[in-house]
Design a protein around this motif. Structure first.
Motif, mmCIF file in Angstrom:
data_model
loop_
_atom_site.group_PDB
_atom_site.id
_atom_site.type_symbol
_atom_site.label_atom_id
_atom_site.label_comp_id
_atom_site.label_asym_id
_atom_site.label_seq_id
_atom_site.Cartn_x
_atom_site.Cartn_y
_atom_site.Cartn_z
ATOM 1 N N ILE C 324 28.900 -14.872 49.421
ATOM 2 C CA ILE C 324 29.673 -13.912 48.686
ATOM 3 C C ILE C 324 28.957 -13.043 47.889
ATOM 4 N N HIS C 325 28.977 -11.684 48.048
ATOM 5 C CA HIS C 325 28.314 -10.504 47.140
ATOM 6 C C HIS C 325 28.771 -10.463 45.931
ATOM 7 N N ARG C 326 28.727 -11.008 44.799
ATOM 8 C CA ARG C 326 29.371 -10.549 43.706
ATOM 9 C C ARG C 326 28.820 -9.530 43.023
ATOM 10 N N GLY C 327 27.417 -9.162 43.249
ATOM 11 C CA GLY C 327 26.756 -8.165 42.312
ATOM 12 C C GLY C 327 25.891 -8.839 41.246
ATOM 13 N N TRP C 328 26.002 -10.047 41.203
ATOM 14 C CA TRP C 328 25.269 -10.721 40.019
ATOM 15 C C TRP C 328 23.749 -10.543 40.304
ATOM 16 N N ASN C 329 23.407 -10.274 41.538
ATOM 17 C CA ASN C 329 21.676 -10.584 41.656
ATOM 18 C C ASN C 329 21.090 -9.076 41.878
ATOM 19 N N GLY C 330 21.771 -8.316 41.271
ATOM 20 C CA GLY C 330 21.093 -6.955 41.028
ATOM 21 C C GLY C 330 20.021 -6.926 39.879
ATOM 22 N N VAL C 331 19.430 -5.734 39.698
ATOM 23 C CA VAL C 331 18.255 -5.479 38.813
ATOM 24 C C VAL C 331 18.948 -5.229 37.668
ATOM 25 N N TYR C 332 19.240 -6.157 36.610
ATOM 26 C CA TYR C 332 19.659 -5.710 35.304
ATOM 27 C C TYR C 332 18.553 -6.000 34.370
ATOM 28 N N GLU C 333 17.999 -7.047 34.355
ATOM 29 C CA GLU C 333 17.107 -7.340 32.986
ATOM 30 C C GLU C 333 15.785 -6.614 32.977
ATOM 31 N N PRO C 334 15.158 -6.378 33.974
ATOM 32 C CA PRO C 334 14.025 -5.603 33.721
ATOM 33 C C PRO C 334 13.955 -4.395 33.243
ATOM 34 N N PRO C 335 14.814 -3.476 33.350
ATOM 35 C CA PRO C 335 15.068 -2.201 32.553
ATOM 36 C C PRO C 335 15.253 -2.671 31.213
ATOM 37 N N ARG C 336 16.257 -3.556 30.921
ATOM 38 C CA ARG C 336 16.417 -3.879 29.657
ATOM 39 C C ARG C 336 15.115 -4.392 28.743
ATOM 40 N N ASP C 337 14.598 -5.153 29.331
ATOM 41 C CA ASP C 337 13.368 -5.705 28.932
ATOM 42 C C ASP C 337 12.341 -4.548 28.835
ATOM 43 N N ILE C 338 12.266 -3.597 29.529
ATOM 44 C CA ILE C 338 11.448 -2.483 29.144
ATOM 45 C C ILE C 338 11.532 -1.660 27.917
ATOM 46 N N ILE C 339 13.131 -1.439 27.807
ATOM 47 C CA ILE C 339 13.610 -0.691 26.427
ATOM 48 C C ILE C 339 13.343 -1.510 25.342
ATOM 49 N N ARG C 340 13.601 -3.043 25.501
ATOM 50 C CA ARG C 340 13.270 -3.803 24.255
ATOM 51 C C ARG C 340 12.024 -3.696 23.934
ATOM 52 N N SER C 341 11.105 -3.559 24.840
ATOM 53 C CA SER C 341 9.740 -3.753 24.422
ATOM 54 C C SER C 341 9.102 -2.443 23.866
ATOM 55 N N VAL C 342 9.920 -1.459 23.773
ATOM 56 C CA VAL C 342 9.441 -0.282 22.888
ATOM 57 C C VAL C 342 9.480 -0.563 21.425
ATOM 58 N N PRO C 343 8.606 -0.158 20.727
ATOM 59 C CA PRO C 343 8.668 -0.592 19.266
ATOM 60 C C PRO C 343 9.717 0.156 18.537
ATOM 61 N N GLY C 344 10.422 -0.175 17.684
ATOM 62 C CA GLY C 344 11.458 0.685 16.809
ATOM 63 C C GLY C 344 12.683 0.886 17.598
ATOM 64 N N ILE C 345 13.085 0.488 18.870
ATOM 65 C CA ILE C 345 14.216 0.889 19.683
ATOM 66 C C ILE C 345 15.305 -0.037 19.347
ATOM 67 N N GLU C 346 16.487 0.384 19.003
ATOM 68 C CA GLU C 346 17.702 -0.602 18.910
ATOM 69 C C GLU C 346 18.380 -0.334 20.215
ATOM 70 N N LEU C 347 18.642 -1.326 20.999
ATOM 71 C CA LEU C 347 19.390 -1.354 22.243
ATOM 72 C C LEU C 347 20.714 -1.970 22.145
ATOM 73 N N VAL C 348 21.778 -1.014 22.198
ATOM 74 C CA VAL C 348 23.052 -1.510 22.148
ATOM 75 C C VAL C 348 23.609 -1.487 23.700
ATOM 76 N N GLU C 349 24.650 -2.517 23.923
ATOM 77 C CA GLU C 349 25.153 -2.505 25.293
ATOM 78 C C GLU C 349 26.615 -1.963 25.147
ATOM 79 N N MET C 350 27.062 -1.180 26.236
ATOM 80 C CA MET C 350 28.341 -0.688 26.226
ATOM 81 C C MET C 350 29.336 -1.734 26.556
ATOM 82 N N GLN C 351 30.608 -1.319 26.678
ATOM 83 C CA GLN C 351 31.431 -2.165 27.258
ATOM 84 C C GLN C 351 31.375 -2.511 28.584
#
Lengths: 339, 258, 428
Positions: C324-351
């Motif tokens: 069953i392909h639920r879409g869980w195994n996409g690439v989600y964390e790497p971009p978020r990790d990159i953003i979080r690694s930028v000093p000073g950035i505040e990452l907020v999630e949409m709904q």
């Protein structure tokens, strides 16, 4: 009285001798005529045809029909049709063959129309049923991806034969045959299309039709400049350069070098296809070559299904060492190959 | 001047190999999903030939197509390229016609359109590759036919055509009206622009049935199709490998010339 | 062939019209304002525009109940970005395939010769010039002028090939991102090369529009080129390209002697290995938009063929078991990790995030043919970003970036749009 002409061939000649396709049709026709106990006839139109007629008999014709008139030296549909239509109605052949050539393609459809009969173009195989004398004609369709087998239900059954599919027989100068003169008067008022100029395309020293080695480039070559590599290889092997259709359409190389269904059909001893995918339209032009070598980056390219030898990879990495090493081998052998 | 271009909708000759399949009982190719039918490539060259004449002379160009199931988006292309009118003859019986029968129907349609000064069509259709229809249409209409044209110009009621020969080319002249079959060397159909697509929507499209042409049922095929099959190909290829491309190239040279 | 409408008959028949395809699952809903997940039905309101409606449409075509293909039918079929949100939502309840019947319906219609005229322009451009932007092939390498990067088409060799994608090659505003990406990779010491003029389209738009014949030719050609070039990884910036290379290229049956990675996966690895130094701090509140093709659509797709058995009159058991392909195994964390690694950035999630993300509106030919639909969809997403107080939307796909930028320009908004790489560049 029936002349029992089972096959009538519309012959063509080049510089006074029969063209290859005509000799091939005579060879194939002779075999078929013998199988069904019928006579094989050839029709020639032009002027001063006696030598060609004798050649035709030597190659297997029982009867040669000649229409001699200076107006017939250059092919023109309007003049040729006048004479051939009348002749066919007199000779009453069971089967009428033309070559799939520039003339054949222009003439056969109109002739079939006027004779009210059917026609199969570009036939690669004919099988004649001996008693009914009905021909099963096999021809490639869908760009040579498939084969169709057809029969014609009216007489004469017409077929246009692809060059290289029949084999000419041995010349036998002792063979006897009959020459018949056809009425060659032409009604000039019926000529609607006039030839005003003829341009012979400048070909290099080795022409594609006669080359024993052909090096062919395809879409994967990428540009016009890359063809210079192929010209080096061709020169080294004493051969000619050809191309599949995409390079010609892209303007990288003149269309007179196109090998394929609507280009030239060649059958050299060695055919080297570089970056050619091997579409069926292209393979129609080279499948009869004795040895086919393919260089292509795609291991599943269609060309590998017909080639005898292949290397998978980028031609830019394979050709230069290939040319270098071939040159070394040839120097060791005194400059000539066995091809 | 009125020019008619006869075009045929065919299965895409450039479909991937895996997509080409034959129905042996029905003796026809199966239309693949995901590869739309196209206008036969040489017919596109014919359209370009007609448009080039229209570029220089006052002319009305009509595209005429005969088929059993014609797809409008596919046949819209000529209108977007600059053709003035599209006439479609759609009839299930068209699936079983041979070149001669098709030619007689197309000729009747051309007469119904009021005749033509020039009829253009491709040298052969990309499905049956017969190359008969062009000449047959000319015979039906009692016009001269010039085949495999690569350059066409019209002047003073005459047409001048440069046509291909096996060893070069020749220039011929004929009076109008005449039929010309076109080769790919003439040039590709001009690029479709957005403006063309918009103006195409306003151009007239007529849909005719065979009964509109007052033809009795078309003549049966002059040749009977006994079999249609994809030939089996035996792989005989010796693939020459090496540690790297240069090594493979050397081995190939040795194999061929040693 | 990959797309065959009849393969999905049983799934299309089993759609019970539960309408889950129109919203994210109940547990993911956070507000009424952003409770839709399918841009198509949200805008056009008739059931036929939703995922379930498209199943009914596909079934009607497959069963021969729709003989007459009208313009209205084509409008319905193509007013869809093939974002796959309906597919992911459906799996919450049903496990039906929705995305592939949508592709197959398009392939079915295209096979009969029915499509938009704009599509035929795109496909012609693809055939003649190897790109979908209707620009000449010879200009494809211009974005890299002056970059001093290895050119694989001239025979140079590299470990990693960077596939820029049609939009980056031809859009001058966005090419800067591609240039920055290559510069970044080189600075990090990666042995990277590009294919310049010889690069060809990944084929994803052809596939999504239903022209699978063209897609197969381009996909096979690309695989051959990369195999022959001997690269060990293919890194791409274009999420559409990545999604199709990951999920559909393997289905062609050709050996792929390389690994396919998205630039965010690659950069994430480089940052974690310390090869990229981020010195500047960026004080900003940003949100990340998950591109459909990088997320749920990049999951490896395994078509199922087998036997179904109904047990107790209700349950379907499948032999072999269906993945069953639920879409869980996409690439989600790497971009978020990159953003979080930028000093000073505040990452907020949409709904609506990750596999329930709302599409940007540009996919599957919608940007080219139905620009008003694309812009409206983007404006919905921009409203969502503003609702969580974000000053900028960060995304990882050029099509998303292009569409957001166009929507912001049209509405004269003040929210900013960055690609992940642009953000990184500013922080270096």
């Amino acid at each position: 009285m029936s002349k029992n002409i089972v096959i009538l061939i519309l012959g063509e000649f080049v510089k006074g001798t029969l063209s290859n396709i005509t000799r091939e049709m005579l060879g194939g026709g002779r075999e078929s005529a013998d199988n069904v106990n019928g006579r094989l006839a050839l029709m020639l139109l032009g002027d001063n045809l006696e030598l060609a007629a004798k050649e035709a008999i030597a190659y297997g014709a029982d009867d040669v029909y000649l229409a001699e008139n200076p107006e017939l030296v250059t092919y023109q549909a309007d003049t040729y049709l006048q004479i051939i239509e009348k002749a066919v109605k007199d000779v009453e052949p069971e089967i009428l063959l033309t070559g799939q050539t520039s003339i054949g393609r222009d003439l056969a459809p109109r002739l079939a129309f006027r004779l009210g009969t059917g026609l199969c173009m570009d036939c690669v195989r004919l099988d004649i049923e001996p008693i009914s004398r009905i021909v099963r004609m096999t021809r490639p369709v869908y760009g040579c991806k498939a084969l169709a087998v057809m029969i014609c239900k009216t007489k004469p059954q017409m077929a246009s034969i692809r060059p290289g599919t029949m084999k000419s027989g041995e010349q036998d100068r002792s063979r006897k045959g009959q020459l018949h003169a056809l009425a060659a008067d032409i009604d000039i008022s019926q000529i609607r299309v006039k030839v005003t100029a003829k341009v012979d395309e400048q070909m290099d020293s080795v022409s594609l039709d006669n080359a024993k080695v052909v090096v062919c480039g395809g879409r994967g070559m990428g540009s016009a400049d890359s063809f210079s590599m192929l010209e080096d290889l061709a020169r080294l092997l004493g051969g000619a350069v050809g191309a599949s259709r995409p390079p010609c359409d892209a303007g990288w190389i003149p269309s007179t070098r196109q090998i394929g269904l609507t280009g030239k059909i060649v059958s050299p001893n060695l055919y080297i296809a570089v970056a050619v995918s091997g579409s069926s339209q292209h393979m129609a032009g080279c499948a009869e070559s004795r040895t086919i070598v393919a260089i292509n980056k795609d291991p599943e390219a269609n060309i590998f299904a017909t080639a005898h030898y292949g290397v998978v990879g980028d031609y830019r990495e394979i050709l230069p060492p290939f040319i270098r090493h071939t040159s070394e081998i040839l120097q060791g052998k005194g400059g000539s190959t066995c091809y | 001047m009125q020019i008619v271009v006869c075009i045929k909708q065919v299965l895409d000759p450039e479909m991937p190999y895996s997509a080409f399949r034959i129905d042996p009982d029905g003796k026809r190719a199966i239309p693949p999903q995901g590869t739309p039918p196209v206008i036969s490539p040489y017919d596109e060259n014919a359209l370009e030939a007609a448009l080039r004449v229209k570029d220089v002379h006052e002319a009305k160009v009509i595209a005429l197509s005969l088929g059993s199931r014609l797809a409008r988006p596919v046949l819209n292309k000529p209108l977007a390229a600059g053709i003035d009118e599209l006439v479609l003859i759609e009839d299930p019986v068209a699936a079983d016609l041979d070149s001669f029968a098709s030619a007689s129907i197309l000729a009747a349609a051309i007469s119904k359109l009021g005749g033509a000064d020039v009829v253009f069509t491709g040298r052969q259709a990309a499905d049956w590759d017969a190359g008969i229809a062009g000449c047959a249409i000319a015979e039906e209409l009692k016009m001269p036919c010039i085949t495999v044209a690569r350059k066409v110009s019209v002047q003073n009621g005459m047409v001048q055509v440069e046509r291909l020969l096996s060893d070069g080319s020749e220039v011929v002249e004929a009076p109008l009206p005449c039929v010309i079959t076109v080769d790919s060397e003439l040039g590709e159909l001009r690029q479709i622009k957005m403006q063309g697509l918009i103006s195409a929507k306003k151009k007239p499209v007529s849909a005719w049935k065979l009964s509109d042409l007052k033809l009795e049922s078309p003549p049966p095929p002059r040749c009977e199709l006994l079999e249609l099959y994809i030939p089996e190909r035996k792989r005989v290829c010796e693939i020459i490998t090496g540690e790297n491309p240069e090594d493979a190239a050397i081995k190939l040279a040795n194999r061929l010339f040693e | 062939m990959l797309l065959e409408l009849r393969d999905y008959m049983s799934d299309m028949k089993r759609c019970a019209r539960c309408s889950l395809c129109k919203w994210p699952p109940l547990a993911q809903l956070k507000s009424w304002r952003f409770s839709n997940i399918c841009p198509s039905i949200t805008r056009y309101n008739f059931h036929t525009y939703s995922g379930g409606g498209r199943m009914a449409l596909g079934l009607a075509l497959a069963e021969g109940r729709l003989e007459d293909i009208t313009d209205e039918l084509l409008n319905i079929v193509y007013r869809c970005t093939a974002c796959g949100a309906c597919d992911s939502s459906c799996k919450y309840n049903s496990e039906l395939e929705l995305l592939w019947p949508i592709y197959s319906t398009r392939a079915y219609l295209a096979g009969m010769g029915y499509f938009f005229p704009e599509h035929s322009m795109i496909i012609d451009s693809l055939r003649k010039e190897d790109n979908i932007m209707m620009k000449p092939k010879s200009d494809r390498g211009k974005w890299a002028e002056g970059l001093k990067v290895k050119d694989l088409s001239r025979g140079e060799k590299a470990e990693v090939v960077y596939h820029a994608g049609c939009l980056y090659c031809y859009d001058p505003e966005l090419s800067i991102v591609a240039r920055d990406t290559v510069a970044l990779l080189k600075e990090a010491g990666v042995d990277v090369g590009i294919r310049g003029n010889q690069e060809a389209c990944c084929g994803s738009i052809a596939f999504q529009l239903g022209f699978q014949g063209e897609f197969i030719k381009f996909a096979e050609s690309n695989i051959d080129d990369w195999n022959a070039a001997g690269v060990s990884s293919v890194v791409t910036s274009c999420a559409c390209g990545f999604g199709i290379m990951k999920s559909v290229y393997p289905l062609l049956g050709k050996e792929m002697k390389f690994e396919v990675l998205h630039i965010t996966q690659y950069l994430d690895k480089l940052i974690k290995e310390g090869k990229v130094k981020l010195d500047h701090s960026i004080k900003s509140r940003v949100t990340y938009h998950d591109p459909c093709n990088l997320g749920r659509k990049s999951e490896i797709y395994i078509p199922w063929k087998g036997i179904e058995k109904k047990v107790l009159g209700q349950f379907i058991l499948r032999e072999p078991e269906k993945v069953i392909h639920r879409g869980w195994n996409g690439v989600y964390e790497p971009p978020r990790d990159i953003i979080r690694s930028v000093p000073g950035i505040e990452l907020v999630e949409m709904q609506r995030i990750k596999e329930y993300s709302w599409c940007c509106g540009a996919g599957a030919g919608v940007k080219q043919c139905l620009d008003d639909f694309a812009m409206w969809t983007a404006s919905e997403r921009i409203a969502e970003a503003k609702s969580v107080g974000a000053e900028a939307i960060v995304t990882a796909c050029p099509w998303c970036e292009r569409n957001f930028k166009d929507a912001i320009t049209a509405s004269k908004d003040d929210i900013l749009v960055y690609d992940v790489v642009e953000l990184l560049r500013q922080a270096m």
